[in-house]
Scaffold this motif. Sequence first.
Motif: not given
Length: 411
Positions: A175-185
């Motif tokens: 996630x470039x906005x939060x610089x975190x890792x999100x689950x790919x739905x």
Amino acid sequence: MKCHFCEVNMIAAFAYARVSSREQEREGYSIPAQRKLLSEYGRAGGYSTRHEFIDIESAKNPGRKEFTKMLRLLETDDTCRVVLVEKTDRLYRNRADALAFETLIEKRGVEIHLVKEGRVISKESRSQDKFMHDIHVAVAKHYVENLKEEVKKGMREKAEEGIYPGRAPIGYRNNPATRTIDVDPERAPMIRRIFELYATGEHSLITLRKAVLNELGLRLARSYFETILKNRFYLGYFVWQGVEYKGTHQPLISGQLFDQVQDVFAGRNKPKHRKHDFAFAGLLKCAHDGCTVTAERQKGKYVYYRCSHGRGKCSLPYMREQDVSDRMGKVLKDIYVPETVAETIVSSLDSDRARADSERQKRMEATQQRLAVLRTRMDQMYEDKLDGKIDSADSSQSCRGSRWGSPTTSY
């Protein structure tokens, strides 16, 4: 009017411009601005630009494409000895490139015109100018090294916070906005299904690849499946610079499912189905190629043994089980165990069994004694509760402690 005479008498020069990235170019370190500066300098100083070399990449390491082309031309072209560049750190930020130019300056008479620094570095330059240039090279290299250390430090701090500082594996996305890792739905359910399929123990990596392609439409290399199935990232952990961290990203699978998959890899969870029980199954190897000799039943009642052909065609003929049995019988018949050796083996086995029975009996007696003590304590606590010597809370806690301390024995 254009003066052709002046153009002919101008000195040939190469112009070099560089930015580290497209982002840096957009932020104001413009290639057009550098070209304009070098063009104006060249016209004012009587230099005609023979060729422009432009790189959009970092100068921290040797090997820039256009820079390398320029070096080769300077080594072979006798008509051009001048390089125009905005400043030192546009030309190089590493010692290897600086040494390459120093060699060209000394052996080929090349001149470097550092426009913004107002300095020309050549074989005839004053020692003070060369010294200042060396300082600029050292400062540029220090900048790169310091930046590298700060980047590593920042990534390590990010890892310590539980945020993976690299590219997310399949099933997740950065996630470039939060610089975190999100689950790919879209792909996360596919990853779960891959783990579930392999955990059954019914698939090899090859058949798993086919099953995933047919069921999910996902095409991946066979080796990549092993990478996925052994990656603890899907369990909520990640490794950075040799250290494992607990990640803040959402796990895709449970610890139980991950352990089942690792058991399959270790061979502890593979189903061992055998349709028929053959007398010599798994005991024989082919004398011709070393492959396993396998058995098969023909016409529902005849058992034959043959080479499994693991290394291609083999000349070992089919053999009936009765023939194999007769041959094995002849081999075993010639094996003689002296009576004294047999008696020693039997005696040793009896001694081991007696020792094991004795140790088992001792463990049973010790456990029974401990159990009796615990029961006595529990009875005493019950009487103390009836007499009001202890309250309900103390009684419950004591009973729990007694249960936790109760022996569990298997014989």
